[in-house]
Enzyme design. Structure first.
Site, short mmCIF file in Angstrom:
data_model
loop_
_atom_site.label_atom_id
_atom_site.label_comp_id
_atom_site.label_asym_id
_atom_site.label_seq_id
_atom_site.Cartn_x
_atom_site.Cartn_y
_atom_site.Cartn_z
N LYS A 78 -0.50 -10.49 0.83
CA LYS A 78 -1.56 -10.38 1.83
C LYS A 78 -1.83 -11.75 2.43
O LYS A 78 -1.87 -12.76 1.71
CB LYS A 78 -2.83 -9.82 1.17
CG LYS A 78 -3.99 -9.57 2.15
CD LYS A 78 -5.18 -8.94 1.44
CE LYS A 78 -6.33 -8.69 2.40
NZ LYS A 78 -7.48 -8.04 1.75
N SER A 158 -9.42 -3.79 3.92
CA SER A 158 -8.75 -4.77 4.76
C SER A 158 -7.28 -4.97 4.39
O SER A 158 -6.52 -5.54 5.16
CB SER A 158 -9.47 -6.11 4.64
OG SER A 158 -9.37 -6.62 3.31
N SER A 182 -11.50 -2.98 -0.44
CA SER A 182 -10.32 -3.29 0.38
C SER A 182 -8.98 -3.16 -0.32
O SER A 182 -7.94 -3.32 0.31
CB SER A 182 -10.45 -4.71 0.95
OG SER A 182 -11.40 -4.74 1.98
#
Length: 490
Positions: A78, A158, A182
């Site tokens: 990420k 997210s 998330s």
């Protein structure tokens, strides 16, 4: 090479150990899959040369008998994790072409154990979002589609890039972060497994901060065992992070497959919210039945302050974000827009660099921390947070874990909720309590809705008791036997 990308992490590690294929071959297959799937926009930066170099080094270590626990496994990272010499943007324009001179502790742990980095994964800007539509690089498109439909769906947020990449077989697993759901919500939307560990289980050092008292790193993987393998490598005490817990990391994979007979699982009555789709409620009941069949005792519990969790979260998180994001001023790194004087330079840089949702949360945070409203909002939210943690403490005196839905719906279309921040924030209704209390949670794919989209069940555990969650999640996974995969259209 397609069959190599469809392996689970465990199967790939076993295949590498048995010399059925090399790390270089496995990585090459994933590099090609990533290149062929650019329509999903899951990666914001591909690092094929670095990946293949890491894979070759991995093969050399294995040949010398020095293989690590993740030796040769290609993973996605990420873009919130700082990676040395590799652009790290947190999905924002304001960081520009920032290339850290250091490695986040979590990714350093993965490379120490032999993993290979395929690239940086797309995400909501500064992790603020539930649909991966706030990214400066554009939205991630879920590999899933409704039966007979071709509307572009959200992979959740997210950590949307992480979830989409794992679901579309563009990596064997991915790092992610969870501030209010998330990791777990994108996992539920994409038919993957997502683990939000206990606050302090994984180091936050080198992870771009959103809300420091809520952020926690964790894995997204194909199944429960893979998630356990990844978390074992990601976790560990780090003196560079003052909130990192000085505790031993258990052998998480050893908990998967253990009997759950005799465990007490709580069902919180407050999680039955008005307007919840029938299929979510039905799946929850099915989850209860599966755990009963596995020998668990089901107990109804009460978490009376749950109804205040979302408003408390959306005061605490923006307050911490407004403080954390004050460092982005165009002076030392990242984007810089010149103004007539210092103040104008700050204003112009931040206006151009931050997206609309980030600006909204900075403004909310600045407001609730301001002199006239600090007591009325921020202080009150902290008191509610304490009450929510007390509710969990009370419940865990009688039960070993809690079972809830992960999200209030299946994945929705891109653009469907982007004009309504409140509707978007409601996606976190079942997940934010876990962050406010600092507890571990895991989302397991357990079924599909009428349109064929994945739905997840969430298990919540006591602090530092991820082991019990992995045992229960393994039992759920076995009972659900979730085998649905997105049909390849990209």
């Amino acid at each position: 090479m397609g069959e190599l990308t469809s392996l689970t992490l465990k199967a790939a590690l076993d295949g590498l150990a048995a010399k059925q294929f090399s790390a270089a071959e496995l990585t090459q297959a994933h590099v090609e899959a990533v290149e062929a799937a650019r329509a999903l926009n899951a990666y914001v930066l591909e690092t094929p040369e670095k990946a293949l170099a890491m894979a070759r080094a991995s093969d050399e270590r294995r040949a010398k008998g020095a293989a690590g626990p993740l030796e040769g496994a290609p993973l996605g990272v990420k873009d919130l994790f700082c990676t040395e010499g590799v652009r790290s943007t947190a999905g924002s324009k304001i960081l520009g072409d920032f290339q850290p001179t250091y490695e986040s502790t979590v990714t350093a742990n993965l490379w120490r154990d032999g993993a290979v980095m395929l690239g940086k994964l797309n995400m909501d800007e500064f992790a603020m979002g539930s649909s991966n539509e706030t990214s400066a690089f554009g939205p991630v498109v879920s590999p899933w589609r409704t039966q007979g439909g071709n509307a572009k769906l959200t992979p959740g947020g997210s950590s949307g890039g992480s979830a989409a990449a794992v679901a579309a077989e563009l990596c064997l697993g991915a790092t992610a972060t969870d501030t209010g759901g998330s990791i777990r919500q994108p996992a539920a939307f994409t038919g993957t497994v997502g683990v939000k560990p206990t606050y302090g289980r994984c180091s936050r050092w080198g992870i771009v901060a959103f809300a420091s008292s809520l952020d926690q790193a964790g894995p997204i993987a194909r199944n429960v065992e893979d998630a356990a393998i990844l978390l074992k490598s990601m976790a560990g005490h780090d003196p560079k992070d003052s909130t990192s817990l000085p505790v031993e990391t258990p052998d998480f994979p050893a908990f998967v497959g253990r009997s759950v007979k005799g465990l007490k699982v709580g069902v919180p009555r407050e999680y039955r919210v008005e307007g919840m789709p029938v299929e979510i409620d039905r799946l929850w009941e099915q989850g209860v039945a599966w755990l009963k069949a596995a020998g668990c005792e089901i107990v109804e519990v009460s978490l009376p302050h749950t109804k205040y969790a979302l408003p408390a979260y959306y005061i605490v998180a923006p307050a911490e974000a407004s403080s954390n994001l004050a460092r982005y001023d165009g002076m030392r790194y990242g984007l810089r827009v010149e103004g007539g004087n210092l103040t104008e330079t700050y204003e112009a840089t931040r206006a151009a660099g931050f997206g609309a949702e980030v600006k909204r949360r900075i403004l909310i945070g600045a407001y609730v921390l301001s002199a006239g409203y600090y007591d009325a909002y921020y202080l009150k939210a902290l008191k509610v947070r304490r009450r929510i943690a007390d509710d969990f403490d009370q419940a865990f005196q009688n039960v070993d874990a809690l079972l809830t839905p992960t999200a209030p719906s299946a994945a929705f279309s891109l653009g469907e909720k982007s004009d309504d921040p409140v509707a978007m924030y409601l996606n976190d209704i079942f997940t934010v309590t876990v962050n406010l209390a600092g507890l571990p949670g895991i989302s397991v794919p357990a079924g599909t809705d009428a349109a064929g989209l994945p739905l997840g069940l969430q298990l919540i555990g006591r602090a530092l008791d991820e082991g019990t969650l992995f045992s229960l999640a393994g039992a759920l996974e076995q009972a659900a036997d979730f085998r649905a995969k997105p049909e390849k259209w990209w």
